[in-house]
Motif scaffolding. Structure first.
Motif, PDB file in Angstrom:
ATOM      1  N   LEU A 155       0.828  -1.208   0.000  1.00  0.00           N
ATOM      2  CA  LEU A 155       0.000   0.000   0.000  1.00  0.00           C
ATOM      3  C   LEU A 155       0.864   1.261   0.000  1.00  0.00           C
ATOM      4  O   LEU A 155       0.612   2.200  -0.761  1.00  0.00           O
ATOM      5  CB  LEU A 155      -0.921  -0.001   1.217  1.00  0.00           C
ATOM      6  N   GLY A 156       1.883   1.273   0.845  1.00  0.00           N
ATOM      7  CA  GLY A 156       2.751   2.437   0.902  1.00  0.00           C
ATOM      8  C   GLY A 156       3.460   2.691  -0.422  1.00  0.00           C
ATOM      9  O   GLY A 156       3.553   3.837  -0.887  1.00  0.00           O
ATOM     10  N   MET A 157       3.944   1.617  -1.035  1.00  0.00           N
ATOM     11  CA  MET A 157       4.647   1.759  -2.308  1.00  0.00           C
ATOM     12  C   MET A 157       3.715   2.248  -3.411  1.00  0.00           C
ATOM     13  O   MET A 157       4.056   3.147  -4.189  1.00  0.00           O
ATOM     14  CB  MET A 157       5.271   0.418  -2.696  1.00  0.00           C
ATOM     15  N   GLN A 158       2.515   1.676  -3.479  1.00  0.00           N
ATOM     16  CA  GLN A 158       1.588   2.056  -4.533  1.00  0.00           C
ATOM     17  C   GLN A 158       1.065   3.483  -4.358  1.00  0.00           C
ATOM     18  O   GLN A 158       0.862   4.207  -5.340  1.00  0.00           O
ATOM     19  CB  GLN A 158       0.412   1.068  -4.582  1.00  0.00           C
ATOM     20  N   LEU A 159       0.825   3.882  -3.121  1.00  0.00           N
ATOM     21  CA  LEU A 159       0.380   5.264  -2.888  1.00  0.00           C
ATOM     22  C   LEU A 159       1.492   6.251  -3.234  1.00  0.00           C
ATOM     23  O   LEU A 159       1.231   7.328  -3.789  1.00  0.00           O
ATOM     24  CB  LEU A 159      -0.066   5.425  -1.434  1.00  0.00           C
ATOM     25  N   ALA A 160       2.735   5.883  -2.906  1.00  0.00           N
ATOM     26  CA  ALA A 160       3.861   6.735  -3.305  1.00  0.00           C
ATOM     27  C   ALA A 160       3.976   6.814  -4.824  1.00  0.00           C
ATOM     28  O   ALA A 160       4.325   7.859  -5.387  1.00  0.00           O
ATOM     29  CB  ALA A 160       5.159   6.203  -2.694  1.00  0.00           C
ATOM     30  N   TYR A 161       3.663   5.707  -5.476  1.00  0.00           N
ATOM     31  CA  TYR A 161       3.664   5.694  -6.948  1.00  0.00           C
ATOM     32  C   TYR A 161       2.609   6.653  -7.496  1.00  0.00           C
ATOM     33  O   TYR A 161       2.871   7.411  -8.433  1.00  0.00           O
ATOM     34  CB  TYR A 161       3.399   4.269  -7.428  1.00  0.00           C
ATOM     35  N   CYS A 162       1.416   6.623  -6.907  1.00  0.00           N
ATOM     36  CA  CYS A 162       0.348   7.513  -7.368  1.00  0.00           C
ATOM     37  C   CYS A 162       0.716   8.978  -7.182  1.00  0.00           C
ATOM     38  O   CYS A 162       0.389   9.829  -8.024  1.00  0.00           O
ATOM     39  CB  CYS A 162      -0.948   7.215  -6.620  1.00  0.00           C
ATOM     40  N   VAL A 163       1.417   9.277  -6.086  1.00  0.00           N
ATOM     41  CA  VAL A 163       1.720  10.672  -5.766  1.00  0.00           C
ATOM     42  C   VAL A 163       2.906  11.194  -6.569  1.00  0.00           C
ATOM     43  O   VAL A 163       2.855  12.292  -7.144  1.00  0.00           O
ATOM     44  CB  VAL A 163       1.984  10.818  -4.253  1.00  0.00           C
ATOM     45  N   SER A 164       4.001  10.408  -6.640  1.00  0.00           N
ATOM     46  CA  SER A 164       5.211  10.966  -7.251  1.00  0.00           C
ATOM     47  C   SER A 164       6.057   9.960  -8.036  1.00  0.00           C
ATOM     48  O   SER A 164       6.660  10.328  -9.033  1.00  0.00           O
ATOM     49  CB  SER A 164       6.090  11.605  -6.162  1.00  0.00           C
TER      50      SER A 164
END
Length: 329
Positions: A155-164
């Motif tokens: 989840l953390g990796m994918q959300l970071a992907y979505c943001v930046s």
């Protein structure tokens, strides 16, 4: 003065005629009327049910270890599949809510439920947040803390992907590939199965092969056109993406061959050396998939496999040989 008046009237009439010939301005379509049923359907569509097939990778490690059909494996793997699906849905909901304004200006993405107004943006954030919290918590209770930690990291990796991270060259490819690898690893963690180095190499680089082939196909199709659908698509060259998928395909084949030729010190007692024979089907499958990648027609992996009958047949033959090798028949 008397001559200027007709000229002015003629200019005004010509201008009026030109204005009348202009196409009418497009006004944005009003948001669809919301009912509980339409909102639920919109939430389901935002969760991308077609992408859920990717979560079947959770059975990869247990299948390789021959523990897929044991009694404790089936309920645990079913739980991991559902929980991974919930985590992926949470990411999709947050991503679509965050990109709603940009999606409304996109010719295809404007039909997504959040962008179209079928699902309110605050609701998408709320449901995504609830799923993102409950899925790892349920994994710690139903499966194991290791799987819960893996889902949290996903989840953390994918959300970071979505943001930046989706705007960082190469890192975007690594993040998407790691998502596939995490799915494959989660099944092993759920059952406490040691993961072979060749399994990790083959799975990781096999995923990178398909991810890079898809990016390459998108770049080929968008060449000379405006409006790339991905932030970095115009910054990658087709030559570089071709190099990546060719390199990944070679390493994946090498890793699989090393697994097939490694007997682990135990002679096989099966009728035929299925492990070694499965190399032929695996290499043929990679070569067949590479045909579509080379043409720039390798979109979603599941679409490529299901739409090409020879590739589907090769995949079934490989699956049968792989199963016989694991079962040692």
């Amino acid at each position: 003065m008397t001559e200027a008046a007709p000229l002015a009237n003629g200019a005004r009439s010509q201008e009026t005629a030109l204005l009348d010939q202009r196409p009418p301005e497009r006004t944005p379509a009003p948001p669809a009327q919301r009912t509980p049923a339409t909102v639920l359907v919109g939430l389901l569509r935002t969760a991308r049910p077609k992408q859920w097939v990717k979560n079947l990778l959770v059975v990869a490690a247990p299948a390789a270890a021959g523990e897929l059909f044991t009694r404790p494996a089936i309920p645990r793997l079913a739980a991991v599949f559902v929980l991974f699906t919930a985590c992926a849905a949470a990411v999709y909901l947050v991503n679509d809510a965050r990109d709603a304004d940009a999606d409304r200006a996109h010719p295809a993405k404007r039909h997504r439920p959040v962008a179209a107004g079928q699902v309110p943006v605050p609701l998408a954030y709320a449901v995504g947040g609830v799923l993102g919290v409950l899925a790892p918590a349920a994994a710690a209770w139903l499966v194991s803390p290791a799987v819960a930690a893996l889902l949290t990291a996903y989840l953390g990796m994918q959300l970071a992907y979505c943001v930046s991270l989706k705007r960082v060259l190469v890192v975007d490819l690594v993040v998407v590939t790691t998502g596939f690898l995490m799915r494959a690893v989660s099944g092993g963690l759920a059952l406490g199965i040691p993961l072979s180095r060749w399994f990790l190499i083959t799975t990781g680089f096999g995923a990178l092969f398909m991810v890079a082939a898809k990016r390459y196909s998108e770049a080929v199709q968008m060449a000379g056109k405006a409006g790339a659908t991905r932030a970095l698509l115009t910054e990658y060259t087709t030559g570089y993406l071709r190099f990546v998928w060719q390199l990944a395909a070679g390493v994946a084949v090498l890793g699989y061959c090393m697994w097939a030729l490694e007997e682990g010190g135990l002679p096989h007692t099966s009728v035929l050396p299925w492990r070694q024979l499965s190399m032929v089907a695996f290499v043929l499958a990679v070569l067949r998939y590479a045909v579509f990648a080379d043409r720039g027609a390798a979109g979603e992996p599941e679409d490529v496999v299901l739409r090409d009958r020879p590739l589907a047949v090769i995949g079934l033959v490989w699956l049968a040989m792989y199963g016989l090798a694991v079962a040692n028949w």
